[in-house]
Design a protein around this motif. Structure first.
Motif, PDB file in Angstrom:
ATOM      1  N   ARG A 158       0.837  -1.200   0.000  1.00  0.00           N
ATOM      2  CA  ARG A 158       0.000   0.000   0.000  1.00  0.00           C
ATOM      3  C   ARG A 158       0.873   1.253   0.000  1.00  0.00           C
ATOM      4  O   ARG A 158       0.582   2.229  -0.693  1.00  0.00           O
ATOM      5  CB  ARG A 158      -0.932  -0.009   1.203  1.00  0.00           C
ATOM      6  CG  ARG A 158      -2.048  -1.055   1.129  1.00  0.00           C
ATOM      7  CD  ARG A 158      -3.043  -0.865   2.260  1.00  0.00           C
ATOM      8  NE  ARG A 158      -4.166  -1.774   2.165  1.00  0.00           N
ATOM      9  CZ  ARG A 158      -4.434  -2.736   3.054  1.00  0.00           C
ATOM     10  NH1 ARG A 158      -3.642  -2.914   4.099  1.00  0.00           N
ATOM     11  NH2 ARG A 158      -5.478  -3.519   2.891  1.00  0.00           N
ATOM     12  N   ASP A 193      -7.803  -8.530  -0.947  1.00  0.00           N
ATOM     13  CA  ASP A 193      -8.277  -7.265  -0.381  1.00  0.00           C
ATOM     14  C   ASP A 193      -7.625  -6.078  -1.102  1.00  0.00           C
ATOM     15  O   ASP A 193      -8.289  -5.076  -1.402  1.00  0.00           O
ATOM     16  CB  ASP A 193      -7.956  -7.188   1.112  1.00  0.00           C
ATOM     17  CG  ASP A 193      -8.718  -8.224   1.919  1.00  0.00           C
ATOM     18  OD1 ASP A 193      -9.811  -8.618   1.482  1.00  0.00           O
ATOM     19  OD2 ASP A 193      -8.210  -8.641   2.970  1.00  0.00           O
ATOM     20  N   ARG A 208      -9.162  -5.611  -4.510  1.00  0.00           N
ATOM     21  CA  ARG A 208     -10.440  -4.907  -4.411  1.00  0.00           C
ATOM     22  C   ARG A 208     -10.222  -3.406  -4.228  1.00  0.00           C
ATOM     23  O   ARG A 208     -10.910  -2.582  -4.845  1.00  0.00           O
ATOM     24  CB  ARG A 208     -11.246  -5.458  -3.240  1.00  0.00           C
ATOM     25  CG  ARG A 208     -12.644  -4.834  -3.104  1.00  0.00           C
ATOM     26  CD  ARG A 208     -13.313  -5.226  -1.814  1.00  0.00           C
ATOM     27  NE  ARG A 208     -13.559  -6.662  -1.740  1.00  0.00           N
ATOM     28  CZ  ARG A 208     -12.919  -7.493  -0.923  1.00  0.00           C
ATOM     29  NH1 ARG A 208     -11.966  -7.032  -0.130  1.00  0.00           N
ATOM     30  NH2 ARG A 208     -13.210  -8.767  -0.897  1.00  0.00           N
ATOM     31  N   GLU A 209      -9.259  -3.051  -3.388  1.00  0.00           N
ATOM     32  CA  GLU A 209      -8.959  -1.635  -3.165  1.00  0.00           C
ATOM     33  C   GLU A 209      -8.471  -0.962  -4.447  1.00  0.00           C
ATOM     34  O   GLU A 209      -8.838   0.189  -4.733  1.00  0.00           O
ATOM     35  CB  GLU A 209      -7.882  -1.507  -2.081  1.00  0.00           C
ATOM     36  CG  GLU A 209      -8.344  -1.946  -0.697  1.00  0.00           C
ATOM     37  CD  GLU A 209      -7.193  -2.003   0.287  1.00  0.00           C
ATOM     38  OE1 GLU A 209      -6.118  -1.430  -0.013  1.00  0.00           O
ATOM     39  OE2 GLU A 209      -7.347  -2.639   1.341  1.00  0.00           O
ATOM     40  N   GLN A 256     -11.134   0.141  -6.778  1.00  0.00           N
ATOM     41  CA  GLN A 256     -12.013   1.202  -6.289  1.00  0.00           C
ATOM     42  C   GLN A 256     -11.299   2.547  -6.169  1.00  0.00           C
ATOM     43  O   GLN A 256     -11.909   3.534  -5.788  1.00  0.00           O
ATOM     44  CB  GLN A 256     -12.588   0.810  -4.922  1.00  0.00           C
ATOM     45  CG  GLN A 256     -13.467  -0.437  -4.967  1.00  0.00           C
ATOM     46  CD  GLN A 256     -13.883  -0.903  -3.588  1.00  0.00           C
ATOM     47  OE1 GLN A 256     -13.375  -0.438  -2.569  1.00  0.00           O
ATOM     48  NE2 GLN A 256     -14.833  -1.824  -3.550  1.00  0.00           N
TER      49      GLN A 256
END
Length: 233
Positions: free
Chosen positions: A46, A70, A73-74, A77
């Motif tokens: 990240r 996860d 998915r981030e 978006q």
């Protein structure tokens, strides 16, 4: 040495917690002409994405501090919504593969895999992304947007932009000559981030200008309109 579809400097983010696999994959991809940044933890990936945007992400599913799904998915978006994503997993079951693809992964490779297959899939994803990339409109003299808006060159030099700086520049490039208010830039680049303010925009514009001047000190393409906002001339 094989040159990647986006040139020898195409950047790959590899999220893999197994040191042996990470070392092997990193070596194989670098041998093919790619720049590889290896992260063993989800929070490291990240942070890396917040610094610079890669051309492709390879994400392991099982991680010490979370799940690669996860992060996938981030990505779908956020500002990296069109970043090609290849999932790696020791799980070869069809249900896991379907879940990864439904969450937005572009491809899925089960462990163990051959180096040749990995490289082929990476090439295919980068080639597909390059073909589908939308050209920036209108064009602005001196600027070239590459890799689906994940990086920008200024007079031939690749700009080392943070994610927010890149977002601001792309916003300005979409409508050169138009005055963008601080509020509109804040909404477009920071979204619902409650910690951001007008001063946040000003600070990032300042650092963005500094990076442009490092390439061409005599130029200042970002114009300040007092009480109104910024435009790109």
């Amino acid at each position: 040495m094989t040159v990647s579809p986006r040139g020898p400097a195409a950047a790959v983010l590899l999220l893999e917690d197994d040191p042996a696999i990470a070392q092997t994959v990193g070596f194989v991809l670098e041998r093919e002409g790619y720049r590889v940044r290896v992260c063993g933890w989800l929070h490291e990936a990240r942070a890396a994405l917040a610094e610079t945007a890669p051309d492709l992400a390879i994400l392991d599913v099982g991680l010490p501090d979370g799940n690669g799904l996860d992060l996938c998915r981030e990505l779908r978006q956020g500002p990296h919504a069109r970043l090609p994503v290849l999932m790696l997993s020791a799980r070869g079951e069809e249900a896991d593969k379907v879940l990864g693809l439904e969450l937005g992964a572009d491809d899925y490779l089960a462990k163990p895999f051959s180096n040749r297959e990995l490289v082929a899939r990476v090439r295919a994803l980068l080639r597909r992304a390059q073909v589908s990339a939308e050209p920036p409109a209108p064009a602005v003299a001196g600027f070239v947007v590459e890799a689906e808006g994940s990086r920008v060159r200024f007079h031939g030099e690749l700009l080392p932009l943070t994610r927010r700086e890149l977002g601001l520049l792309l916003r300005l490039l979409k409508a050169p000559g138009r005055i963008h208010s601080r509020d509109s830039l804040l909404d477009a680049v920071w979204g619902m981030d409650a910690d951001s303010s007008d001063r946040t925009v000003d600070t990032h514009i300042k650092t963005l200008r500094a990076k442009l001047r490092q390439v061409r000190p005599e130029l200042d393409p970002i114009r300040t309109h007092r009480g109104m906002g910024y435009s790109l001339e």
